[in-house]
Design an enzyme around this catalytic site. Structure first.
Site, PDB file in Angstrom:
ATOM      1  N   SER A 119      83.351 -25.116  68.572  1.00  0.00           N
ATOM      2  CA  SER A 119      83.312 -24.133  67.494  1.00  0.00           C
ATOM      3  C   SER A 119      84.126 -22.914  67.858  1.00  0.00           C
ATOM      4  O   SER A 119      84.298 -22.022  67.037  1.00  0.00           O
ATOM      5  CB  SER A 119      81.863 -23.742  67.188  1.00  0.00           C
ATOM      6  OG  SER A 119      81.168 -23.466  68.361  1.00  0.00           O
ATOM      7  N   HIS A 140      84.111 -30.696  63.315  1.00  0.00           N
ATOM      8  CA  HIS A 140      83.140 -29.620  63.551  1.00  0.00           C
ATOM      9  C   HIS A 140      81.962 -29.724  62.594  1.00  0.00           C
ATOM     10  O   HIS A 140      82.106 -29.525  61.395  1.00  0.00           O
ATOM     11  CB  HIS A 140      83.860 -28.260  63.392  1.00  0.00           C
ATOM     12  CG  HIS A 140      82.986 -27.096  63.714  1.00  0.00           C
ATOM     13  ND1 HIS A 140      82.958 -25.951  62.956  1.00  0.00           N
ATOM     14  CD2 HIS A 140      82.080 -26.921  64.702  1.00  0.00           C
ATOM     15  CE1 HIS A 140      82.084 -25.121  63.480  1.00  0.00           C
ATOM     16  NE2 HIS A 140      81.535 -25.681  64.533  1.00  0.00           N
ATOM     17  N   GLU A 152      84.176 -29.620  59.257  1.00  0.00           N
ATOM     18  CA  GLU A 152      85.536 -29.077  59.286  1.00  0.00           C
ATOM     19  C   GLU A 152      86.387 -30.033  60.130  1.00  0.00           C
ATOM     20  O   GLU A 152      86.056 -30.308  61.292  1.00  0.00           O
ATOM     21  CB  GLU A 152      85.537 -27.668  59.894  1.00  0.00           C
ATOM     22  CG  GLU A 152      84.907 -26.637  58.957  1.00  0.00           C
ATOM     23  CD  GLU A 152      84.850 -25.227  59.542  1.00  0.00           C
ATOM     24  OE1 GLU A 152      85.084 -24.263  58.796  1.00  0.00           O
ATOM     25  OE2 GLU A 152      84.553 -25.085  60.740  1.00  0.00           O
ATOM     26  N   ASN A 190      82.870 -20.201  60.586  1.00  0.00           N
ATOM     27  CA  ASN A 190      82.468 -19.273  61.650  1.00  0.00           C
ATOM     28  C   ASN A 190      83.239 -17.967  61.612  1.00  0.00           C
ATOM     29  O   ASN A 190      82.724 -16.919  62.003  1.00  0.00           O
ATOM     30  CB  ASN A 190      82.644 -19.930  63.022  1.00  0.00           C
ATOM     31  CG  ASN A 190      81.533 -20.911  63.338  1.00  0.00           C
ATOM     32  OD1 ASN A 190      80.468 -20.845  62.726  1.00  0.00           O
ATOM     33  ND2 ASN A 190      81.774 -21.824  64.261  1.00  0.00           N
TER      34      ASN A 190
HETATM   35  N1  CAA Z   1      67.011 -31.929  62.088  1.00  0.00           N
HETATM   36  C1  CAA Z   1      66.885 -32.765  61.059  1.00  0.00           C
HETATM   37  N2  CAA Z   1      66.444 -32.403  59.841  1.00  0.00           N
HETATM   38  C2  CAA Z   1      66.055 -31.127  59.684  1.00  0.00           C
HETATM   39  C3  CAA Z   1      66.147 -30.187  60.716  1.00  0.00           C
HETATM   40  C4  CAA Z   1      66.649 -30.626  61.965  1.00  0.00           C
HETATM   41  N3  CAA Z   1      66.777 -29.805  63.010  1.00  0.00           N
HETATM   42  N4  CAA Z   1      65.707 -28.989  60.251  1.00  0.00           N
HETATM   43  C5  CAA Z   1      65.365 -29.179  58.962  1.00  0.00           C
HETATM   44  N5  CAA Z   1      65.584 -30.464  58.629  1.00  0.00           N
HETATM   45  C6  CAA Z   1      65.373 -31.080  57.325  1.00  0.00           C
HETATM   46  C7  CAA Z   1      63.921 -31.190  57.000  1.00  0.00           C
HETATM   47  O1  CAA Z   1      63.364 -32.364  57.522  1.00  0.00           O
HETATM   48  C8  CAA Z   1      63.941 -31.181  55.478  1.00  0.00           C
HETATM   49  O2  CAA Z   1      64.331 -32.462  55.010  1.00  0.00           O
HETATM   50  P1  CAA Z   1      63.798 -33.046  53.605  1.00  0.00           P
HETATM   51  O3  CAA Z   1      64.182 -32.033  52.558  1.00  0.00           O
HETATM   52  O4  CAA Z   1      64.546 -34.328  53.477  1.00  0.00           O
HETATM   53  O5  CAA Z   1      62.331 -33.195  53.768  1.00  0.00           O
HETATM   54  C9  CAA Z   1      65.105 -30.226  55.146  1.00  0.00           C
HETATM   55  O6  CAA Z   1      65.937 -30.212  56.316  1.00  0.00           O
HETATM   56  C10 CAA Z   1      64.623 -28.826  54.847  1.00  0.00           C
HETATM   57  O7  CAA Z   1      63.877 -28.389  55.982  1.00  0.00           O
HETATM   58  P2  CAA Z   1      62.578 -27.476  55.920  1.00  0.00           P
HETATM   59  O8  CAA Z   1      61.889 -27.671  54.604  1.00  0.00           O
HETATM   60  O9  CAA Z   1      61.791 -27.672  57.167  1.00  0.00           O
HETATM   61  O10 CAA Z   1      63.118 -26.028  56.067  1.00  0.00           O
HETATM   62  P3  CAA Z   1      64.050 -25.190  55.135  1.00  0.00           P
HETATM   63  O11 CAA Z   1      63.998 -25.580  53.724  1.00  0.00           O
HETATM   64  O12 CAA Z   1      63.734 -23.817  55.516  1.00  0.00           O
HETATM   65  O13 CAA Z   1      65.529 -25.545  55.646  1.00  0.00           O
HETATM   66  C11 CAA Z   1      67.398 -25.314  57.038  1.00  0.00           C
HETATM   67  C12 CAA Z   1      65.879 -25.450  56.986  1.00  0.00           C
HETATM   68  C13 CAA Z   1      68.047 -26.586  56.524  1.00  0.00           C
HETATM   69  C14 CAA Z   1      67.765 -25.107  58.495  1.00  0.00           C
HETATM   70  C15 CAA Z   1      67.827 -24.099  56.129  1.00  0.00           C
HETATM   71  O14 CAA Z   1      67.104 -22.969  56.511  1.00  0.00           O
HETATM   72  C16 CAA Z   1      69.302 -23.784  56.215  1.00  0.00           C
HETATM   73  O15 CAA Z   1      70.120 -24.371  55.534  1.00  0.00           O
HETATM   74  N6  CAA Z   1      69.654 -22.785  57.064  1.00  0.00           N
HETATM   75  C17 CAA Z   1      71.035 -22.374  57.284  1.00  0.00           C
HETATM   76  C18 CAA Z   1      71.560 -23.120  58.470  1.00  0.00           C
HETATM   77  C19 CAA Z   1      73.002 -22.756  58.776  1.00  0.00           C
HETATM   78  O16 CAA Z   1      73.550 -21.766  58.335  1.00  0.00           O
HETATM   79  N7  CAA Z   1      73.644 -23.593  59.603  1.00  0.00           N
HETATM   80  C20 CAA Z   1      75.006 -23.361  60.030  1.00  0.00           C
HETATM   81  C21 CAA Z   1      75.049 -22.510  61.249  1.00  0.00           C
HETATM   82  S1  CAA Z   1      76.708 -22.270  61.825  1.00  0.00           S
HETATM   83  C22 CAA Z   1      77.028 -23.639  62.751  1.00  0.00           C
HETATM   84  O17 CAA Z   1      76.212 -24.462  63.009  1.00  0.00           O
HETATM   85  C23 CAA Z   1      78.429 -23.782  63.228  1.00  0.00           C
HETATM   86  C24 CAA Z   1      78.696 -23.295  64.573  1.00  0.00           C
HETATM   87  O18 CAA Z   1      79.680 -23.703  65.140  1.00  0.00           O
HETATM   88  C25 CAA Z   1      77.902 -22.249  65.194  1.00  0.00           C
END
Ligand code: CAA
Length: 497
Positions: A119, A140, A152, A190
């Protein structure tokens, strides 16, 4: 070329998630971790994720067994000899990546695609270290990999011409949406996300707002799925720091200068969820949210309120909500009351109105940042018990509250407007298109609307005004509105239309 088997090198949180994504798509996975303890830990993450899907009724026991059966743990690179693609998901250190690509060059067939999930490092520099740079590409994923839909696809000047298309097809087969990006610092998502997260840590460090309030402002004020501090813990503070350092080296400027607190926590090993603690503590298994609820509950809602405002609709609506809750309302600060509430607009400052009441210590601003969220604005003269009483009042009316100082943008705006300004700057400087930015943030970071959709909803002229207010208030060039925003504001034409 059909991809039947892949190797995932490195089974941390992201590696385990990526292995799960491939296995769920029917692709065999050689899961390589040379360290036995790390391999066990990574397989535990994978097993836990599949078990959770079963318990939520998303997978049957038979499907779980099938997916699990596609994963072949391995402690040596020689197990990758027959894979069609190998992806490395190891810590962001160039010497480790180079060593892994050296091993993959040695064992993989010459046709195999070699991908990196980096990343922050240059994919070109990683490719240049390979004997076959034409087959090296960035793939990515976003955390959590099984959930976030964006991939990406990062091609370099050295990539073979068919490679980006092949990897994009593979991403689609995994149920993801590929976006082709060039090998520039932070790629697209990012490059926009990290300065916003960094700014949130700076606000926390400056005592501008509490950890929980910063996160609530983002979720309930902007509508994002997670607050920036909780998201930093998910991404990993060490990873965030690496990305910021690369962005700073490429672009310079205060938006990318890592917040000292971020650096210190990363140095101390408080790297977020994976370490059990970061900006929050996860020691008990759940997030420790401090005793905010207890503090607010201690203050009771006032029975008589003096309401001051500039006669806008928000004020009239608030006045009728207060009256409907059975609370006495007076408009005259000379009359006795338990609290003075100044209903503030997004561009207003509260202090001068507070002084004009003659009772500035009892005066608190309330800004309705979103239908369910009130910002409780304390001036430097507000006595804290009055701020607590104003929060209790808003909560009695069914609103969540966050506390903010009486500064331009309050808290929601302090997070949102510079982020929108950064998005415009990326487009203005030819870094990405409006559509790429919105796709990256909706599919990669779960935004319900992309930054440009949010910007157009607020209106370019309003966003321009808020940024100008923040720039004038702080004298910080990081808030300078980009000329392209001023052009859209002048013509009244949105970005997405
Ligand atoms: N692994 C697998 N599945 C997961 C999971 C994990 N770690 N965390 C959540 N889930 C799944 C759940 O099982 C649930 O699935 P279903 O709808 O099929 O039942 C779904 O995701 C929603 O989860 P929750 O209801 O527990 O929780 P939520 O609705 O609060 O969602 C989230 C959790 C998906 C993490 C949400 O908060 C979200 O989209 N957050 C933003 C995350 C983000 O911005 N990610 C990018 C970061 S930048 C990056 O990664 C790049 C880099 O290089 C740094």
């Amino acid at each position: 070329m059909e991809i039947r088997e892949v190797a995932v090198v490195g089974l941390g949180t992201m590696g385990a998630g990526i292995a799960e994504v491939f296995a769920r798509a029917g692709i065999g996975v050689v899961a390589i971790e040379v360290d036995a303890a790390a391999l066990g830990h990574g397989l535990g993450i994978l097993e836990g994720s599949l078990a959770k899907a079963v318990s939520r009724g998303k997978l049957t026991d038979a499907q779980q067994a099938e997916i699990w059966g596609r994963i072949r743990p391995a402690a040596s690179f020689s197990d990758a000899a027959r894979v069609d693609l190998a992806i490395e998901v190891v810590p962001e250190r160039m010497e480790i990546k180079r060593q892994i690509f050296g091993e993959l060059d040695r064992v993989c067939s010459p046709e195999a695609i070699l991908a990196t999930n980096t990343s922050s490092l240059s994919v070109t520099a990683i490719a240049a270290a390979s004997k076959h740079p034409g087959r090296v590409i960035g793939m990515h994923f976003f955390n959590p990999a099984p959930v976030m839909r964006l991939v990406e696809v990062v091609s370099t000047v050295l990539s073979g011409s068919a490679l980006p298309g092949q990897v994009a097809d593979l991403a689609r087969r995994l149920g993801k949406t590929p976006v082709q990006v060039s090998d520039r610092a932070g790629f697209v998502a990012n490059a926009l996300l990290l300065p916003y997260l960094n700014h949130a840590v700076k606000l926390l460090e400056a005592g501008y707002a509490s950890r929980e309030d910063i996160d609530t402002a983002a979720t309930d004020g902007i509508g994002l799925p997670m607050g920036p501090l909780a998201l930093l813990d998910l991404i990993g503070l060490d990873t965030a720091l690496s990305i910021l350092q690369v962005l700073q080296a490429e672009f310079g400027g205060p938006r990318y200068t890592p917040a000292p607190l971020l650096r210190r926590l990363a140095d101390a090993g408080r790297t977020g969820r994976k370490a059990g603690c970061g900006l929050y503590d996860y020691a008990s298994g759940a997030r420790d949210d401090g005793d905010k609820a207890g503090n607010e509950a201690a203050s009771s809602s006032p029975s008589t309120v003096t309401l001051i405002g500039s006669g806008r609709a928000a004020e009239a609506e608030f006045a009728s909500e207060v009256a409907a809750a059975g609370i006495n309302v007076t408009r005259n600060p000379a009359h006795p009351s338990d609290l003075i509430v100044i209903v503030a607009g997004p561009d207003e400052q509260v202090l001068s109105a507070a002084i004009a009441t003659g009772r500035p210590h009892e005066a608190v601003g309330l800004h309705m940042a979103a239908p369910g969220l009130a910002e409780v604005v304390s001036t430097y003269m507000t006595d804290p018990p009055y701020a607590a009483a104003a929060a209790a009042l808003a909560e009695r009316l069914g609103k969540k509250t966050v506390h903010t100082p009486d500064r331009p943008g309050f808290l929601v705006g302090a997070l949102l407007y510079p982020h929108l300004g950064d998005a415009v700057r990326m487009v203005q400087d030819g870094y990405a298109s409006v559509a790429d930015v919105d796709t990256a943030m909706t599919l990669g970071c779960g935004y319900p609307q992309g930054p440009f959709q949010l910007l157009d909803k607020a209106g370019p002229a309003a966003v321009l005004d808020r940024l100008r207010g923040m720039q004038a208030g702080y004298g910080d060039p990081a808030f300078a509105p980009p000329p392209l925003l001023a052009e859209h504001a002048a013509t009244g034409i949105g970005f997405t239309g």
